[in-house]
Motif scaffolding. Structure first.
Motif, PDB file in Angstrom:
ATOM      1  N   GLY A  88       0.806  -1.207   0.000  1.00 34.62           N
ATOM      2  CA  GLY A  88       0.000   0.000   0.000  1.00 34.62           C
ATOM      3  C   GLY A  88       0.837   1.254   0.000  1.00 34.62           C
ATOM      4  O   GLY A  88       1.882   1.322   0.660  1.00 34.62           O
ATOM      5  N   CYS A  89       0.378   2.248  -0.745  1.00 28.48           N
ATOM      6  CA  CYS A  89       1.002   3.564  -0.742  1.00 28.48           C
ATOM      7  C   CYS A  89       0.015   4.565  -0.176  1.00 28.48           C
ATOM      8  O   CYS A  89      -1.157   4.567  -0.564  1.00 28.48           O
ATOM      9  CB  CYS A  89       1.406   3.960  -2.156  1.00 28.48           C
ATOM     10  N   SER A  90       0.461   5.391   0.773  1.00 31.37           N
ATOM     11  CA  SER A  90      -0.368   6.444   1.349  1.00 31.37           C
ATOM     12  C   SER A  90      -1.667   5.852   1.889  1.00 31.37           C
ATOM     13  O   SER A  90      -1.619   4.936   2.713  1.00 31.37           O
ATOM     14  CB  SER A  90      -0.606   7.538   0.304  1.00 31.37           C
ATOM     15  N   PHE A  91      -2.827   6.338   1.443  1.00 27.42           N
ATOM     16  CA  PHE A  91      -4.097   5.814   1.944  1.00 27.42           C
ATOM     17  C   PHE A  91      -4.214   4.310   1.727  1.00 27.42           C
ATOM     18  O   PHE A  91      -4.796   3.597   2.550  1.00 27.42           O
ATOM     19  CB  PHE A  91      -5.264   6.542   1.266  1.00 27.42           C
ATOM     20  N   GLY A  92      -3.658   3.827   0.627  1.00 30.65           N
ATOM     21  CA  GLY A  92      -3.664   2.381   0.408  1.00 30.65           C
ATOM     22  C   GLY A  92      -2.892   1.629   1.477  1.00 30.65           C
ATOM     23  O   GLY A  92      -3.225   0.491   1.815  1.00 30.65           O
ATOM     24  N   LEU A 112       4.640  -1.051   3.008  1.00 29.69           N
ATOM     25  CA  LEU A 112       4.017   0.263   3.121  1.00 29.69           C
ATOM     26  C   LEU A 112       4.962   1.343   2.612  1.00 29.69           C
ATOM     27  O   LEU A 112       6.114   1.418   3.041  1.00 29.69           O
ATOM     28  CB  LEU A 112       3.664   0.549   4.580  1.00 29.69           C
ATOM     29  N   PHE A 113       4.450   2.195   1.738  1.00 26.80           N
ATOM     30  CA  PHE A 113       5.219   3.308   1.189  1.00 26.80           C
ATOM     31  C   PHE A 113       4.492   4.614   1.494  1.00 26.80           C
ATOM     32  O   PHE A 113       3.388   4.848   1.006  1.00 26.80           O
ATOM     33  CB  PHE A 113       5.405   3.131  -0.321  1.00 26.80           C
ATOM     34  N   GLY A 114       5.099   5.440   2.356  1.00 28.56           N
ATOM     35  CA  GLY A 114       4.496   6.707   2.710  1.00 28.56           C
ATOM     36  C   GLY A 114       3.128   6.558   3.345  1.00 28.56           C
ATOM     37  O   GLY A 114       2.215   7.332   3.044  1.00 28.56           O
ATOM     38  N   ALA A 115       2.980   5.612   4.239  1.00 22.66           N
ATOM     39  CA  ALA A 115       1.648   5.243   4.734  1.00 22.66           C
ATOM     40  C   ALA A 115       1.326   5.864   6.087  1.00 22.66           C
ATOM     41  O   ALA A 115       2.122   5.749   7.028  1.00 22.66           O
ATOM     42  CB  ALA A 115       1.543   3.725   4.842  1.00 22.66           C
ATOM     43  N   PRO A 116       0.145   6.490   6.204  1.00 26.41           N
ATOM     44  CA  PRO A 116      -0.415   6.755   7.523  1.00 26.41           C
ATOM     45  C   PRO A 116      -1.138   5.501   7.999  1.00 26.41           C
ATOM     46  O   PRO A 116      -1.197   4.501   7.271  1.00 26.41           O
ATOM     47  CB  PRO A 116      -1.414   7.882   7.250  1.00 26.41           C
ATOM     48  N   VAL A 117      -1.671   5.522   9.195  1.00 28.58           N
ATOM     49  CA  VAL A 117      -2.527   4.443   9.661  1.00 28.58           C
ATOM     50  C   VAL A 117      -3.764   5.067  10.292  1.00 28.58           C
ATOM     51  O   VAL A 117      -3.761   6.236  10.676  1.00 28.58           O
ATOM     52  CB  VAL A 117      -1.814   3.504  10.671  1.00 28.58           C
ATOM     53  N   ALA A 213       9.765   5.449   3.128  1.00 27.64           N
ATOM     54  CA  ALA A 213       9.286   6.807   2.873  1.00 27.64           C
ATOM     55  C   ALA A 213      10.303   7.521   2.011  1.00 27.64           C
ATOM     56  O   ALA A 213      11.489   7.169   1.970  1.00 27.64           O
ATOM     57  CB  ALA A 213       9.074   7.566   4.184  1.00 27.64           C
ATOM     58  N   GLY A 214       9.832   8.534   1.308  1.00 23.41           N
ATOM     59  CA  GLY A 214      10.729   9.372   0.531  1.00 23.41           C
ATOM     60  C   GLY A 214      11.422  10.384   1.425  1.00 23.41           C
ATOM     61  O   GLY A 214      10.831  10.909   2.377  1.00 23.41           O
ATOM     62  N   ALA A 215      12.664  10.683   1.131  1.00 18.68           N
ATOM     63  CA  ALA A 215      13.416  11.649   1.934  1.00 18.68           C
ATOM     64  C   ALA A 215      12.799  13.039   1.872  1.00 18.68           C
ATOM     65  O   ALA A 215      13.028  13.858   2.773  1.00 18.68           O
ATOM     66  CB  ALA A 215      14.866  11.695   1.461  1.00 18.68           C
ATOM     67  N   ALA A 244      12.785  11.919  -3.483  1.00 19.49           N
ATOM     68  CA  ALA A 244      11.449  11.366  -3.694  1.00 19.49           C
ATOM     69  C   ALA A 244      10.561  11.816  -2.551  1.00 19.49           C
ATOM     70  O   ALA A 244      11.025  11.986  -1.421  1.00 19.49           O
ATOM     71  CB  ALA A 244      11.493   9.841  -3.752  1.00 19.49           C
ATOM     72  N   ALA A 245       9.270  11.986  -2.867  1.00 24.01           N
ATOM     73  CA  ALA A 245       8.318  12.387  -1.830  1.00 24.01           C
ATOM     74  C   ALA A 245       7.296  11.280  -1.615  1.00 24.01           C
ATOM     75  O   ALA A 245       7.679  10.156  -1.295  1.00 24.01           O
ATOM     76  CB  ALA A 245       7.683  13.723  -2.202  1.00 24.01           C
ATOM     77  N   HIS A 246       6.019  11.550  -1.834  1.00 22.71           N
ATOM     78  CA  HIS A 246       4.979  10.672  -1.323  1.00 22.71           C
ATOM     79  C   HIS A 246       4.630   9.505  -2.232  1.00 22.71           C
ATOM     80  O   HIS A 246       4.280   8.436  -1.742  1.00 22.71           O
ATOM     81  CB  HIS A 246       3.729  11.508  -1.047  1.00 22.71           C
ATOM     82  N   LEU A 247       4.681   9.693  -3.548  1.00 27.28           N
ATOM     83  CA  LEU A 247       4.290   8.611  -4.460  1.00 27.28           C
ATOM     84  C   LEU A 247       5.527   7.850  -4.929  1.00 27.28           C
ATOM     85  O   LEU A 247       5.903   7.866  -6.099  1.00 27.28           O
ATOM     86  CB  LEU A 247       3.516   9.176  -5.653  1.00 27.28           C
ATOM     87  N   LEU A 248       6.162   7.174  -3.982  1.00 29.09           N
ATOM     88  CA  LEU A 248       7.402   6.462  -4.277  1.00 29.09           C
ATOM     89  C   LEU A 248       7.284   5.461  -5.425  1.00 29.09           C
ATOM     90  O   LEU A 248       8.194   5.381  -6.262  1.00 29.09           O
ATOM     91  CB  LEU A 248       7.887   5.727  -3.022  1.00 29.09           C
ATOM     92  N   PRO A 249       6.225   4.659  -5.514  1.00 30.10           N
ATOM     93  CA  PRO A 249       6.171   3.680  -6.602  1.00 30.10           C
ATOM     94  C   PRO A 249       6.201   4.316  -7.990  1.00 30.10           C
ATOM     95  O   PRO A 249       6.694   3.704  -8.939  1.00 30.10           O
ATOM     96  CB  PRO A 249       4.846   2.946  -6.350  1.00 30.10           C
ATOM     97  N   LEU A 250       5.673   5.531  -8.119  1.00 29.11           N
ATOM     98  CA  LEU A 250       5.720   6.227  -9.394  1.00 29.11           C
ATOM     99  C   LEU A 250       7.037   6.960  -9.600  1.00 29.11           C
ATOM    100  O   LEU A 250       7.589   6.967 -10.703  1.00 29.11           O
ATOM    101  CB  LEU A 250       4.570   7.235  -9.488  1.00 29.11           C
ATOM    102  N   GLU A 251       7.540   7.578  -8.547  1.00 29.77           N
ATOM    103  CA  GLU A 251       8.712   8.439  -8.699  1.00 29.77           C
ATOM    104  C   GLU A 251      10.019   7.658  -8.715  1.00 29.77           C
ATOM    105  O   GLU A 251      10.951   8.024  -9.432  1.00 29.77           O
ATOM    106  CB  GLU A 251       8.736   9.490  -7.590  1.00 29.77           C
ATOM    107  N   ARG A 252      10.104   6.602  -7.933  1.00 29.60           N
ATOM    108  CA  ARG A 252      11.329   5.802  -7.859  1.00 29.60           C
ATOM    109  C   ARG A 252      10.983   4.319  -8.019  1.00 29.60           C
ATOM    110  O   ARG A 252      11.179   3.504  -7.118  1.00 29.60           O
ATOM    111  CB  ARG A 252      12.056   6.051  -6.531  1.00 29.60           C
ATOM    112  N   PRO A 253      10.486   3.942  -9.200  1.00 27.80           N
ATOM    113  CA  PRO A 253      10.010   2.566  -9.383  1.00 27.80           C
ATOM    114  C   PRO A 253      11.107   1.516  -9.244  1.00 27.80           C
ATOM    115  O   PRO A 253      10.841   0.416  -8.725  1.00 27.80           O
ATOM    116  CB  PRO A 253       9.405   2.574 -10.790  1.00 27.80           C
ATOM    117  N   ASP A 254      12.309   1.803  -9.685  1.00 26.17           N
ATOM    118  CA  ASP A 254      13.361   0.789  -9.599  1.00 26.17           C
ATOM    119  C   ASP A 254      13.667   0.447  -8.147  1.00 26.17           C
ATOM    120  O   ASP A 254      13.812  -0.739  -7.792  1.00 26.17           O
ATOM    121  CB  ASP A 254      14.628   1.283 -10.303  1.00 26.17           C
TER     122      ASP A 254
END
Length: 267
Positions: A88-92, A112-117, A213-215, A244-254
């Protein structure tokens, strides 16, 4: 895209690959398209289900109250899947943690990537960052609101828009405009919450948990990644991913793909 009826309304998802099942849960400012780089990479050894959460993307609103975490398990049930890993990323990520707590016997691992709970309270620092970067936006103006949210989340508090790939910004704004419309529609439906919320139950996450999380993401998000990894009995915290910020899977996919392939159980 496939659509399947869960609780009286269709949930849209992509289904690729074979092997152990991995469910991808998108950010609240996005839809399942944000996983466009992860699906082919993971499908080389997993069955990958990229889901549009209820009301988002091509998924429909139900006629009755629902919870996102029960929808995830409803999809597994409908497909005859006993157990799955969740990414999950963020809300996911919030939905992933809620699902793992509500249905622990069904979840093998959580990334979890950039995830709240659920139950998270944002700091005054984060509220001030919003004021500084975005300020007052008319919520009826979806384009302006999406631009503000993308400035806040995707660019982040420590970068300027010109520091970020303009194609990423355009794609994020496009997805967020649709997500904002989805949230307006969801406001007319009763959406259940995990009770009690996850923030004080992280020690109950018995499966392996990976956090990242993104730096350049919010300090609150990076602190939450620390806390989840510290309190989950089998938690692992990746170092912050630079530039990288919040949408890590899009911004840093590798970097994300490498972390997932290393973490997710192959059998």
């Amino acid at each position: 895209m496939t659509k399947i009826d869960i609780n009286g309304a269709g949930l849209a998802y992509d289904d690729a690959g074979s092997g152990t099942v991995v469910v991808l849960l998108h950010a609240g400012i996005a839809d399942r398209r944000m996983w466009r780089s992860q699906v082919p990479a993971l499908a080389e050894r997993h069955r990958v289900l990229a889901l549009d959460l209820r009301g988002y993307g091509e998924s429909e609103l139900p006629p009755a109250p629902f919870t996102h975490h029960d929808d995830v398990v409803g999809l597994l049930d409908a497909l005859g899947v006993d157990r799955a890993a969740l990414v999950g990323c963020s809300f996911g990520g919030r939905v992933a943690v809620d699902t793992a707590l509500a249905h622990p016997e069904r979840i093998t691992a959580v990334a979890l990537f950039g995830a709240p709970v659920s139950g998270t309270e944002w700091s005054e620092e984060t509220e001030q960052v919003w004021e500084d970067l975005v300020g007052d936006v008319d919520p009826a103006d979806l384009a302006a609101t999406a631009a503000g949210e993308v400035r806040f989340w995707v660019v982040g508090p420590t970068r300027r828009p010109e520091d970020v790939d303009p194609g990423l910004i355009r794609f994020a704004e496009e997805m967020d405009r649709l997500a904002l419309a989805a949230e307006q529609a969801l406001s007319a439906v009763e959406v259940g919450e995990l009770d009690p919320p996850a923030i004080d139950r992280l020690g109950d996450l018995g499966m392996p948990v990976l956090t990242a999380a993104g730096a350049d993401d919010l300090a609150d998000i990076r602190r939450l990644a620390d806390r989840i990894a510290d309190e989950a009995p089998h938690g692992t915290r990746l170092p912050d991913i630079p530039d990288a910020a919040h949408l890590l899977p899009l911004e840093r996919p590798d970097a994300v793909n490498a972390a997932l392939l290393d973490f997710l159980p192959a059998r």
